[in-house]
Write a protein that holds these residues in place. Structure first.
Motif, mmCIF file in Angstrom:
data_model
loop_
_atom_site.group_PDB
_atom_site.id
_atom_site.type_symbol
_atom_site.label_atom_id
_atom_site.label_comp_id
_atom_site.label_asym_id
_atom_site.label_seq_id
_atom_site.Cartn_x
_atom_site.Cartn_y
_atom_site.Cartn_z
ATOM 1 N N VAL A 320 2.105 0.417 7.446
ATOM 2 C CA VAL A 320 0.874 -0.434 6.717
ATOM 3 C C VAL A 320 0.906 -0.190 5.216
ATOM 4 C CG1 VAL A 320 -1.570 -0.319 6.727
ATOM 5 C CG2 VAL A 320 -0.572 0.062 8.829
ATOM 6 N N LEU A 321 0.730 -1.184 4.353
ATOM 7 C CA LEU A 321 0.787 -0.940 2.966
ATOM 8 C C LEU A 321 -0.471 -1.676 2.478
ATOM 9 C CD1 LEU A 321 2.125 -0.143 0.207
ATOM 10 C CD2 LEU A 321 3.336 -2.270 0.281
ATOM 11 N N TRP A 322 -1.396 -1.171 1.537
ATOM 12 C CA TRP A 322 -2.374 -1.895 0.709
ATOM 13 C C TRP A 322 -1.959 -2.106 -0.740
ATOM 14 C CZ3 TRP A 322 -7.591 -3.086 2.245
ATOM 15 C CH2 TRP A 322 -8.461 -3.407 1.259
ATOM 16 N N LEU A 323 -2.031 -3.342 -1.127
ATOM 17 C CA LEU A 323 -1.597 -3.617 -2.469
ATOM 18 C C LEU A 323 -3.065 -4.056 -3.061
ATOM 19 C CD1 LEU A 323 1.655 -5.469 -2.415
ATOM 20 C CD2 LEU A 323 1.152 -3.077 -3.088
ATOM 21 N N ASP A 324 -3.524 -3.647 -4.263
ATOM 22 C CA ASP A 324 -4.681 -4.045 -4.813
ATOM 23 C C ASP A 324 -4.502 -4.496 -6.580
ATOM 24 O OD1 ASP A 324 -7.650 -3.439 -5.974
ATOM 25 O OD2 ASP A 324 -7.619 -2.588 -3.994
ATOM 26 N N ASN A 325 -5.278 -5.622 -6.565
ATOM 27 C CA ASN A 325 -5.444 -6.133 -8.020
ATOM 28 C C ASN A 325 -6.778 -6.280 -8.153
ATOM 29 O OD1 ASN A 325 -4.325 -7.294 -10.201
ATOM 30 N ND2 ASN A 325 -4.906 -9.309 -9.738
ATOM 31 N N GLN A 326 -7.533 -5.348 -7.621
ATOM 32 C CA GLN A 326 -9.150 -5.268 -7.887
ATOM 33 C C GLN A 326 -9.623 -4.001 -8.243
ATOM 34 O OE1 GLN A 326 -12.376 -5.891 -7.312
ATOM 35 N NE2 GLN A 326 -12.760 -7.636 -6.244
ATOM 36 N N SER A 327 -10.803 -3.488 -7.984
ATOM 37 C CA SER A 327 -11.405 -2.435 -8.185
ATOM 38 C C SER A 327 -11.203 -1.325 -7.330
ATOM 39 C CB SER A 327 -12.993 -2.326 -8.588
ATOM 40 O OG SER A 327 -13.551 -2.959 -7.544
ATOM 41 N N GLY A 328 -10.248 -1.333 -6.186
ATOM 42 C CA GLY A 328 -9.926 -0.392 -5.332
ATOM 43 C C GLY A 328 -10.426 -1.017 -4.090
ATOM 44 N N PRO A 337 -0.308 4.132 2.961
ATOM 45 C CA PRO A 337 0.299 3.868 1.709
ATOM 46 C C PRO A 337 -0.161 2.846 0.998
ATOM 47 C CG PRO A 337 1.973 4.088 3.420
ATOM 48 C CD PRO A 337 0.705 4.132 4.152
ATOM 49 N N ASN A 338 -0.536 3.114 -0.481
ATOM 50 C CA ASN A 338 -1.159 2.071 -0.968
ATOM 51 C C ASN A 338 -0.707 2.008 -2.593
ATOM 52 O OD1 ASN A 338 -3.304 3.767 -2.963
ATOM 53 N ND2 ASN A 338 -3.146 4.643 -0.945
ATOM 54 N N SER A 339 -0.875 0.966 -3.234
ATOM 55 C CA SER A 339 -0.276 0.644 -4.648
ATOM 56 C C SER A 339 -1.191 -0.377 -5.306
ATOM 57 C CB SER A 339 1.049 0.383 -4.686
ATOM 58 O OG SER A 339 1.637 0.516 -5.685
ATOM 59 N N SER A 340 -0.854 -0.754 -6.492
ATOM 60 C CA SER A 340 -1.452 -1.766 -7.148
ATOM 61 C C SER A 340 -0.629 -2.350 -8.110
ATOM 62 C CB SER A 340 -2.600 -1.224 -8.178
ATOM 63 O OG SER A 340 -2.067 -0.443 -9.044
ATOM 64 N N THR A 341 -1.137 -3.649 -8.428
ATOM 65 C CA THR A 341 -0.394 -4.307 -9.537
ATOM 66 C C THR A 341 0.123 -3.582 -10.803
ATOM 67 O OG1 THR A 341 -2.347 -5.283 -10.577
ATOM 68 C CG2 THR A 341 -0.974 -6.454 -8.968
ATOM 69 N N ALA A 342 -0.627 -2.417 -11.199
ATOM 70 C CA ALA A 342 -0.109 -1.648 -12.143
ATOM 71 C C ALA A 342 0.849 -0.613 -12.061
ATOM 72 C CB ALA A 342 -1.478 -1.114 -12.562
ATOM 73 N N ARG A 343 1.075 -0.510 -10.732
ATOM 74 C CA ARG A 343 2.058 0.514 -10.153
ATOM 75 C C ARG A 343 3.271 -0.122 -9.404
ATOM 76 N NH1 ARG A 343 -2.211 3.111 -7.627
ATOM 77 N NH2 ARG A 343 -1.064 3.238 -5.742
ATOM 78 N N LEU A 344 4.294 -0.456 -10.085
ATOM 79 C CA LEU A 344 5.558 -1.230 -9.640
ATOM 80 C C LEU A 344 6.270 -0.068 -8.909
ATOM 81 C CD1 LEU A 344 6.694 -3.464 -12.504
ATOM 82 C CD2 LEU A 344 5.407 -3.969 -10.591
ATOM 83 N N PRO A 345 7.200 -0.884 -8.080
ATOM 84 C CA PRO A 345 8.095 0.317 -7.001
ATOM 85 C C PRO A 345 9.303 0.750 -8.064
ATOM 86 C CG PRO A 345 8.142 -2.050 -6.376
ATOM 87 C CD PRO A 345 7.005 -1.966 -7.320
ATOM 88 N N GLU A 346 9.754 1.775 -7.501
ATOM 89 C CA GLU A 346 11.010 2.150 -8.424
ATOM 90 C C GLU A 346 12.010 1.222 -8.227
ATOM 91 O OE1 GLU A 346 13.822 6.065 -8.682
ATOM 92 O OE2 GLU A 346 11.987 6.248 -7.269
#
Length: 561
Positions: A320-328, A337-346
């Protein structure tokens, strides 16, 4: 003391006294800061000028009664400054957007991030804060300290003022009882427009709910979560669950809207459900409810935190993975596992130029298409054993978040012009407001089409599919309302009717398990956020004791269903 002197004392009260300050503030807030309420009353056919005058007296008396109990030296000035500024801000937002301030709005406000707050700033807001809040607050702070007074005498005066205010309220209410009862029954939103009493009540209610909630980790649900056995040679599922933001169903051309807001999806074999309702009218209410197995009615009675769909899917063994481009994610993704548009994968390439922008304050915002960047690397970073069983990828959009709709669509995707370029929506012609909003729907259309293209590229490894649904809708000036967040029982369809789009590719494992033509029959079948938890569980072949097949939209279409 002569009569003239007594009259002069009456009309020129001692403004150093806390009780006098409290009542002057009550008059100011009750009469001036409630201008949106008086405007609303003036537009009601069954509430004439006489009723408005009496109601203003009731509001002032109620505010004065409350402040009378709090009129103590070293306390009242600070309290009144806060209330004056809060009342000025509420007057702006209620008057400009037609919103109401209830406990749900408090929660939504507390969960708002810097980007969303920035979009609400305007010169009209600053003018309201200055004229209705800062100026009377400055005058109040310049009043000298009150002369010493015995505690019992001050207490007696405060209690007497409180009692007289209550008597005045009762007398005024009785004088217009018939009109008052029918008006409050027919226009229930009025109670949340009475400033600052709406703020006092809503903050106290939200605080009481928070205090009543048990502490500790969320209650476990779906402890027996598991995956159904898959046929030999079957590919693991890859479900892309796109959580939209502020999209209303009636502005999707897939649902019959006359403007071509879905030109790319119209070319694809997608199914758009046209009769879908939301859990709430704001993200803070809808998002947790969407991921709950309880449904809207039972979720509203939930007393404490509880695990959600993501926890159950992960417990079943899926990645499961959550990707966010909002306020959380409002706590939904805290345990996955979660990430956002501001945190790019290595190792991922930088975002293409123009995909993210910075405002004059240096705050960065990315268009939703940034959610698609580096997806292969994000999935590669997940637990490979879980990936072999299947993947559920949740993408949380910025979507159509207002009031600055023009910021949500890139320069190359604005088919509807001219658009409103201001966050003061009431100052723009309505057609420009709609243009700006429809451009955000076209932007979502392109995101979903490109998401499907990415999913098609994963078909060699997975059995892909996509589910899109918005958290709530939006008012665009209908009946003087803008934005969202109305109490659900009073909310218009524009805020509760949301789009839901499914892409189930032909030739895939899921499609093969469904009866031919059955999906199309769902197009006009009533559905809601209540169905999401169970539909996703069924889609990816997960089961648990909380799964309800009767709430799974696809259950009736499965062979043998």
């Amino acid at each position: 003391m002569s009569l003239p002197k007594r009259l002069l004392t009456w009309f020129r009260p001692d403004t150093t006294r806390p009780l006098t300050q409290a009542w002057l503030a009550a008059l100011w807030m009750g009469l001036l800061a409630n201008w949106p309420l008086w405007r609303q009353l003036s537009s009601m056919p069954d509430a004439g000028p006489g009723f408005a005058v009496v109601f203003a007296g009731m509001v002032t008396a109620a505010t004065g009664a409350l402040l009378s109990l709090l009129a103590w030296p070293r306390f009242i000035k600070g309290l009144l400054v806060v209330l004056l500024l809060a009342s000025a801000a509420l007057a702006h937002f209620i008057g400009s957007y037609g919103i109401v301030f209830d406990p749900t709005m408090v929660v939504n406000m507390l969960q708002t991030d810097v980007r969303e707050t920035r979009d609400l700033l305007s010169w009209r807001l600053f003018a309201s804060l200055l004229l209705l809040g800062a100026l009377p607050a400055a005058w109040l702070l310049r009043r000298p300290a009150a002369p010493a007074q015995p505690l019992t005498r001050r207490l007696g005066g405060n209690l007497a003022a409180f009692a007289l205010a209550l008597v005045a309220m009762v007398v005024l209410a009785l004088s217009v009882f018939a009109t008052l009862s029918s008006t409050m029954r027919n226009y229930k939103t009025l109670r949340y427009m009475v400033t600052p009493l709406n703020a006092v009540y809503s903050l106290a209610s939200a605080g009481a709910r928070r205090q009543a909630a048990p502490s500790g980790p969320p209650a476990v649900i779906g402890a027996d979560a598991r995956l159904l056995p898959q046929p030999a040679g079957a590919k693991p599922p890859l479900l892309l669950f796109v959580v939209g933001e502020t999209a209303r169903a009636m502005n999707f051309s897939l649902n019959g809207y006359e403007r071509p807001t879905n030109p790319e999806l119209a070319k694809l074999p997608v199914l758009s459900l046209r009769q879908v309702t939301s859990c709430g009218t704001a993200t803070a209410a809808s998002l947790p409810c969407m991921f709950s197995p309880l449904g809207r009615s039972a979720f509203g009675d939930l007393k404490g935190p509880q695990e959600n769909l993501l926890d159950v899917l992960q417990r079943a063994g899926l990645a499961v993975l959550w990707l966010d481009n909002q306020s959380g994610c409002k706590g939904l993704c805290d345990r996955v596992p979660n990430s956002s548009t501001a945190r790019l994968p290595e190792g991922a390439a930088p975002l293409p130029p123009g995909l993210c922008t910075k405002d004059e304050l240096g705050e960065e915002e990315c268009f939703d298409e940034a959610l698609l960047h580096g997806l292969d690397k994000r999935i590669a970073a997940l637990d490979p054993e879980r990936v072999k069983r299947g993947v559920v990828l949740v993408m949380h959009q910025m979507g159509s978040h207002g009031p600055a709709y023009f910021k949500r669509s890139p320069p190359d995707l604005k088919p509807f012009l001219p658009e409103c370029r201001s966050n003061a929506l009431q100052q723009c012609p309505r057609e420009q407001v709609v243009n700006g909003y429809d451009n955000t729907i076209a932007t979502t259309d392109r995101l979903l089409a490109r998401s499907i293209a990415w999913l098609q590229g994963q078909a060699t490894r997975f059995d892909p599919g996509m589910l899109y649904v918005s958290d709530h809708g939006e008012s665009l000036g209908e009946n003087g309302l803008f934005l969202h967040g109305m109490p659900y029982a009073m909310a218009p369809a524009e805020q509760t009717r949301v789009p839901m789009i499914l892409w189930v590719p032909e030739g895939g494992g899921l499609a093969a398990s469904l009866k031919p033509g059955c999906l199309a029959a769902l197009r006009d079948k009533p559905a809601s956020h209540d169905n999401l938890f169970h539909t996703v569980m069924g889609w990816v072949g997960a089961r648990a004791d909380v799964y309800k097949p009767e709430w799974d939209l696809l259950a009736g279409c499965r062979a043998g269903g």
